[in-house]
Design an enzyme around this catalytic site. Structure first.
Site, PDB file in Angstrom:
ATOM      1  N   THR A 262       0.815  -1.221   0.000  1.00 54.92           N
ATOM      2  CA  THR A 262       0.000   0.000   0.000  1.00 54.92           C
ATOM      3  C   THR A 262       0.847   1.269   0.000  1.00 54.92           C
ATOM      4  O   THR A 262       0.493   2.260  -0.643  1.00 54.92           O
ATOM      5  CB  THR A 262      -0.923   0.013   1.239  1.00 54.92           C
ATOM      6  OG1 THR A 262      -1.791  -1.105   1.149  1.00 54.92           O
ATOM      7  CG2 THR A 262      -1.746   1.281   1.323  1.00 54.92           C
TER       8      THR A 262
ATOM      9  N   ASP B  96       1.499  -6.382  -4.715  1.00 54.59           N
ATOM     10  CA  ASP B  96       0.679  -6.465  -3.508  1.00 54.59           C
ATOM     11  C   ASP B  96       1.257  -7.667  -2.751  1.00 54.59           C
ATOM     12  O   ASP B  96       1.511  -8.716  -3.345  1.00 54.59           O
ATOM     13  CB  ASP B  96      -0.778  -6.732  -3.909  1.00 54.59           C
ATOM     14  CG  ASP B  96      -1.706  -6.711  -2.711  1.00 54.59           C
ATOM     15  OD1 ASP B  96      -2.619  -5.888  -2.698  1.00 54.59           O
ATOM     16  OD2 ASP B  96      -1.532  -7.548  -1.795  1.00 54.59           O
TER      17      ASP B  96
ATOM     18  N   SER C  27       0.131  -9.863  -1.091  1.00 60.48           N
ATOM     19  CA  SER C  27      -0.624 -11.120  -1.190  1.00 60.48           C
ATOM     20  C   SER C  27       0.056 -12.053  -2.187  1.00 60.48           C
ATOM     21  O   SER C  27      -0.169 -13.259  -2.170  1.00 60.48           O
ATOM     22  CB  SER C  27      -2.050 -10.853  -1.675  1.00 60.48           C
ATOM     23  OG  SER C  27      -2.626  -9.825  -0.926  1.00 60.48           O
TER      24      SER C  27
ATOM     25  N   THR D 187      -0.623 -22.787  19.195  1.00 61.59           N
ATOM     26  CA  THR D 187      -1.967 -22.424  19.655  1.00 61.59           C
ATOM     27  C   THR D 187      -2.680 -21.454  18.710  1.00 61.59           C
ATOM     28  O   THR D 187      -2.048 -20.626  18.049  1.00 61.59           O
ATOM     29  CB  THR D 187      -1.923 -21.810  21.072  1.00 61.59           C
ATOM     30  OG1 THR D 187      -3.261 -21.453  21.454  1.00 61.59           O
ATOM     31  CG2 THR D 187      -1.052 -20.560  21.138  1.00 61.59           C
TER      32      THR D 187
HETATM   33  N1  ASP Z   1      -2.717  -5.540   0.227  1.00 60.82           N
HETATM   34  C1  ASP Z   1      -1.652  -4.679   0.691  1.00 60.82           C
HETATM   35  C2  ASP Z   1      -0.364  -5.479   0.678  1.00 60.82           C
HETATM   36  O1  ASP Z   1      -0.141  -6.268   1.557  1.00 60.82           O
HETATM   37  C3  ASP Z   1      -1.976  -4.179   2.046  1.00 60.82           C
HETATM   38  C4  ASP Z   1      -0.941  -3.272   2.663  1.00 60.82           C
HETATM   39  O2  ASP Z   1       0.125  -3.024   2.163  1.00 60.82           O
HETATM   40  O3  ASP Z   1      -1.227  -2.764   3.761  1.00 60.82           O
HETATM   41  O4  ASP Z   1       0.410  -5.345  -0.222  1.00 60.82           O
END
Ligand code: ASP
Length: 348
Positions: A12, A56, A58, A282
């Site tokens: 982000t 990103d 992800s 956990t």
């Molecule tokens: N989706 C973004 C990422 O992880 C979220 C972020 O940077 O806060 O790249």
């Protein structure tokens, strides 16, 4: 003058809004740095490298962790510290993975990002970037000349808003709060307010003075299995029968408890007999799994499921990838999973 290398991977912090879809998209480094003119007020020499295409987080994966580790290795002799700009979503996985890959690290690797893009008026990105640079440049007062790097931080850490956390202890706790990270089982490494107050007793100090040893091979034949009330034997067996699976993090209840019925115990036994390594971590945000406190924890221990103590899921998973990636025997993997490598867990 301190020399810092910024490694920009995406997230982000560097994103801008697509005018058509209004979705945030990773953008290039020049855009990011143009939005932080204050950087010039820091008296550091700053260089940068970036992913060919910022992502990103992800889309983060072991090959990209290796890319970051290799960038650090290439710059290790020339820079005092490293700031990795990264999306928050998988930041704790990357921080954990890098902590294992960068053996004998004696310089700061500070990972940061932001909840709001750096181009937005209320962004947290500007402050995070500047603080991360200051931490990466900070030297210790008490360090004799010529003894190591003399850096205040000599580990992989996450800087976010008011705190600096050990990377392999941190976890993302909030999708929208500026203080997005915590390390529930380990004290903060520094608090950020008017100044930066280091918690020196909590900082990692490299026990050896051996040169940096970067090992980037990760074996992703690993998995995370979360148990839940109503889980079926079929579900569990399927998850443990994935072709190529070598190990799994078993996310259990409370202090490491799990169902005691034959459907559960037999499924785990089958997997262990096939050579799968299981670690008991956990589902709680904080706390530890060690010797069973309840009957419901006993079968796991008797089967040979390793107690994960107070390790995070992120650290347990990446540690398994790292250990299997070393190509060592299962016995050795089990040994190292039971002992901390770089401050990722505390054994009671
Ligand atoms: N989706 C973004 C990422 O992880 C979220 C972020 O940077 O806060 O790249």
């Amino acid at each position: 003058m301190s020399r810092i290398l910024i490694i920009y991977t995406g997230g982000t912090i560097g994103m801008i809004e697509d005018p058509v879809t209004h979705k945030l998209m990773p953008f290039d480094f020049d855009h990011l740095i143009d939005n932080v003119p204050k950087i010039k007020m820091l008296n550091y020499e700053i260089d940068h490298v970036q992913f060919d295409r910022p992502i990103d987080s992800s889309n983060m994966d072991p090959s990209r962790w290796a890319e970051i580790a290799n960038m650090i290795q290439r710059g290790y002799a020339s820079y005092d510290g490293f700031v990795v700009l990264h999306g928050t979503d998988t930041m704790a996985y990357t921080a954990s993975a890098l902590s294992f890959m960068l053996d004998n690290l004696d310089k700061p690797v500070i990972i940061t990002g932001s909840q709001l893009p750096i181009g937005e008026v209320r962004t947290d990105g500007e402050e995070n970037l500047i603080t991360a640079l200051q931490i990466a440049a900070q030297k210790r007062q008490d360090c004799a000349p010529g003894v190591g790097s003399g850096s205040m931080v000599t580990e992989v850490a996450i800087l976010f808003e008011n705190y600096l956390w050990r990377g392999n202890r941190a976890t993302k706790l909030s999708a929208d709060n500026f203080n997005a990270f915590r390390s529930p089982n380990y004290p903060r490494l520094a608090s950020i307010g008017l100044g930066i107050e280091y918690n020196e007793d909590a900082l990692w100090r490299t026990p050896s003075r051996r040169p940096l040893n970067v090992r980037t091979a990760m074996d992703n034949g690993v998995s995370v299995v979360t148990i839940f009330p109503g889980m079926t034997a079929e579900n569990l067996r399927h998850q443990l029968m994935i072709p190529g699976l070598k190990g799994a993090v078993l996310r259990t209840y409370g202090a490491g408890n799990a169902p005691t019925g034959a459907w559960f115990v037999d499924s785990l036994k089958e997997a262990i007999d096939r050579g799968i390594t299981l670690v008991n971590v956990t589902q709680c945000i904080s706390g530890s799994v060690s010797n069973p406190r309840y009957d419901a924890g006993v079968p796991l221990m008797e089967l040979g499921v390793l107690p994960g103590h107070d390790i995070t899921v992120e650290a347990a998973l990446t540690k398994m990838m790292f250990l299997f990636g070393l190509g060592i025997s299962t016995e050795e993997v089990r040994y190292y999973l039971s002992h901390p490598l770089c401050g990722e867990m505390t054994m009671k």
